[in-house]
Write a protein that holds these residues in place. Structure first.
Motif, PDB file in Angstrom:
ATOM      1  N   ARG A 144       0.833  -1.207   0.000  1.00  0.00           N
ATOM      2  CA  ARG A 144       0.000   0.000   0.000  1.00  0.00           C
ATOM      3  C   ARG A 144       0.867   1.256   0.000  1.00  0.00           C
ATOM      4  O   ARG A 144       0.530   2.259  -0.639  1.00  0.00           O
ATOM      5  CB  ARG A 144      -0.931  -0.008   1.207  1.00  0.00           C
ATOM      6  CG  ARG A 144      -1.923   1.153   1.239  1.00  0.00           C
ATOM      7  CD  ARG A 144      -2.861   1.013   2.420  1.00  0.00           C
ATOM      8  NE  ARG A 144      -3.632   2.228   2.639  1.00  0.00           N
ATOM      9  CZ  ARG A 144      -4.425   2.416   3.672  1.00  0.00           C
ATOM     10  NH1 ARG A 144      -4.552   1.461   4.597  1.00  0.00           N
ATOM     11  NH2 ARG A 144      -5.092   3.549   3.819  1.00  0.00           N
ATOM     12  N   VAL A 197       1.899   1.867  -3.562  1.00  0.00           N
ATOM     13  CA  VAL A 197       0.792   2.376  -4.376  1.00  0.00           C
ATOM     14  C   VAL A 197       0.506   3.841  -4.030  1.00  0.00           C
ATOM     15  O   VAL A 197       0.207   4.651  -4.915  1.00  0.00           O
ATOM     16  CB  VAL A 197      -0.455   1.491  -4.194  1.00  0.00           C
ATOM     17  CG1 VAL A 197      -1.660   2.068  -4.923  1.00  0.00           C
ATOM     18  CG2 VAL A 197      -0.175   0.069  -4.685  1.00  0.00           C
ATOM     19  N   PHE A 205      -4.917  -3.669  -5.438  1.00  0.00           N
ATOM     20  CA  PHE A 205      -4.922  -2.242  -5.145  1.00  0.00           C
ATOM     21  C   PHE A 205      -5.366  -1.463  -6.376  1.00  0.00           C
ATOM     22  O   PHE A 205      -4.861  -1.689  -7.475  1.00  0.00           O
ATOM     23  CB  PHE A 205      -3.525  -1.760  -4.748  1.00  0.00           C
ATOM     24  CG  PHE A 205      -2.977  -2.425  -3.514  1.00  0.00           C
ATOM     25  CD1 PHE A 205      -3.079  -1.821  -2.273  1.00  0.00           C
ATOM     26  CD2 PHE A 205      -2.384  -3.678  -3.602  1.00  0.00           C
ATOM     27  CE1 PHE A 205      -2.592  -2.447  -1.144  1.00  0.00           C
ATOM     28  CE2 PHE A 205      -1.895  -4.314  -2.474  1.00  0.00           C
ATOM     29  CZ  PHE A 205      -2.001  -3.694  -1.235  1.00  0.00           C
ATOM     30  N   ASN A 209      -5.663   2.591  -7.024  1.00  0.00           N
ATOM     31  CA  ASN A 209      -5.484   3.925  -6.479  1.00  0.00           C
ATOM     32  C   ASN A 209      -6.170   4.943  -7.394  1.00  0.00           C
ATOM     33  O   ASN A 209      -5.698   5.224  -8.486  1.00  0.00           O
ATOM     34  CB  ASN A 209      -3.996   4.253  -6.338  1.00  0.00           C
ATOM     35  CG  ASN A 209      -3.743   5.590  -5.640  1.00  0.00           C
ATOM     36  OD1 ASN A 209      -4.632   6.424  -5.509  1.00  0.00           O
ATOM     37  ND2 ASN A 209      -2.517   5.794  -5.194  1.00  0.00           N
ATOM     38  N   VAL A 224      -7.601   4.837  -2.146  1.00  0.00           N
ATOM     39  CA  VAL A 224      -6.978   3.566  -2.505  1.00  0.00           C
ATOM     40  C   VAL A 224      -7.933   2.444  -2.102  1.00  0.00           C
ATOM     41  O   VAL A 224      -8.212   2.246  -0.908  1.00  0.00           O
ATOM     42  CB  VAL A 224      -5.615   3.380  -1.824  1.00  0.00           C
ATOM     43  CG1 VAL A 224      -5.024   2.019  -2.199  1.00  0.00           C
ATOM     44  CG2 VAL A 224      -4.664   4.502  -2.221  1.00  0.00           C
ATOM     45  N   HIS A 260      -8.453  -1.387  -1.728  1.00  0.00           N
ATOM     46  CA  HIS A 260      -7.509  -2.486  -1.563  1.00  0.00           C
ATOM     47  C   HIS A 260      -8.140  -3.612  -0.756  1.00  0.00           C
ATOM     48  O   HIS A 260      -9.068  -3.397   0.034  1.00  0.00           O
ATOM     49  CB  HIS A 260      -6.225  -1.996  -0.871  1.00  0.00           C
ATOM     50  CG  HIS A 260      -6.447  -1.368   0.471  1.00  0.00           C
ATOM     51  ND1 HIS A 260      -6.188  -2.020   1.659  1.00  0.00           N
ATOM     52  CD2 HIS A 260      -6.909  -0.145   0.815  1.00  0.00           C
ATOM     53  CE1 HIS A 260      -6.470  -1.221   2.675  1.00  0.00           C
ATOM     54  NE2 HIS A 260      -6.910  -0.079   2.189  1.00  0.00           N
TER      55      HIS A 260
END
Length: 258
Positions: free
Chosen positions: A11, A14, A118, A120, A127, A129
């Motif tokens: 994360r 991203v 993910f 974004n 985001v 996810h």
């Protein structure tokens, strides 16, 4: 392998990719090229973001395979083992022309099963996810499962090629739904279904990097995600897709097979 801990690390990648893309929007020197058509563009940032992800993956997971839109491929003959699927900018035409309505996407599969994904939404700093078995989130907020409902109770998204190449079937779907909404980014269209802003997203064949994160996240949320004929997705080839709740999905599939 602890997928939750892995997801926290990924994360961060991203989020960083999103920061880079937002900053790039003011750079007028970025080179833009055509691929297969004037509407099929690639930019320096597509290649830069893909290389950014590849470097992170190679550094942390050197034994994993990588399949990226802009040509970063390991030799992948089947879905065995760990495979990362990268779409550095989904909606490159929007990125270039609108400076909005695009996303960056990353998905991890293990033996053909999605375990991390993910999407974004770069401009809105959201985001989406998920980790297999742990639900789907928008930033830190858990997404609730989409309530089951019929086609006539919701909006739909159909890509423009579907409308042009299969007008009769598209017309049947549109006539029954409340209306049509289209963004021009497969990732963001699938987010609309995940969050119940539209009831279904229906397209002509898309590549695996276009659909992989939505496939994982939609499955985790209990949505139906199949080819338009109702058969399972095959990530080794292009797929025409439907993502929808089970009732809407069944209604749309019936229009393709009858």
């Amino acid at each position: 392998m602890d997928y939750v801990a892995m997801a926290e690390m990924v994360r961060e990648w991203v989020n960083e990719a999103g920061d880079i893309l937002r900053e790039s929007l003011t750079d007028t020197s970025i080179k833009i090229e055509e691929k297969s058509a004037p509407s099929d563009l690639v930019t320096e940032m597509d290649r830069f973001i893909e290389a950014f992800y590849v470097n992170k993956i190679r550094e942390n997971f050197p034994d994993h395979k990588i399949y990226g839109e802009e040509g970063t491929y390991d030799e992948i003959n089947d879905l065995s083992g760990f495979i990362w699927i990268i779409d550095p900018i989904d909606g490159t035409l929007n990125y270039v022309k609108q400076k909005s309505n695009f996303c960056t996407m990353l998905t991890l599969f293990n033996d053909g099963e999605g375990v991390l994904a993910f999407i974004n939404d770069v401009i809105n700093k959201r985001v989406y996810h998920g980790v297999k078995g742990h639900g789907v989130r928008c930033n830190d907020e858990i997404l609730e499962p989409v309530p089951n409902h019929t086609l006539k109770d919701g909006l739909v998204a159909l890509n423009t090629k579907m409308v042009m190449l299969q007008p009769e079937t598209s017309n049947k779907i549109v006539k029954e739904a409340l209306g049509v909404r289209l963004i021009g980014s497969a990732g963001l269209e699938m987010v609309q279904v995940l969050t119940n802003r539209v009831s279904a997203y229906v397209t002509t064949p898309l590549n695996s990097w276009d659909i992989a994160p939505g496939y994982m996240l939609g499955t985790e949320l209990g949505l139906c995600f199949t080819r338009t004929d109702g058969l399972p997705i095959n990530l080794m080839e292009k797929n025409p897709i439907i993502i929808a709740n089970s009732t809407t999905h069944q209604e749309i599939v019936s229009k393709f097979i009858n």
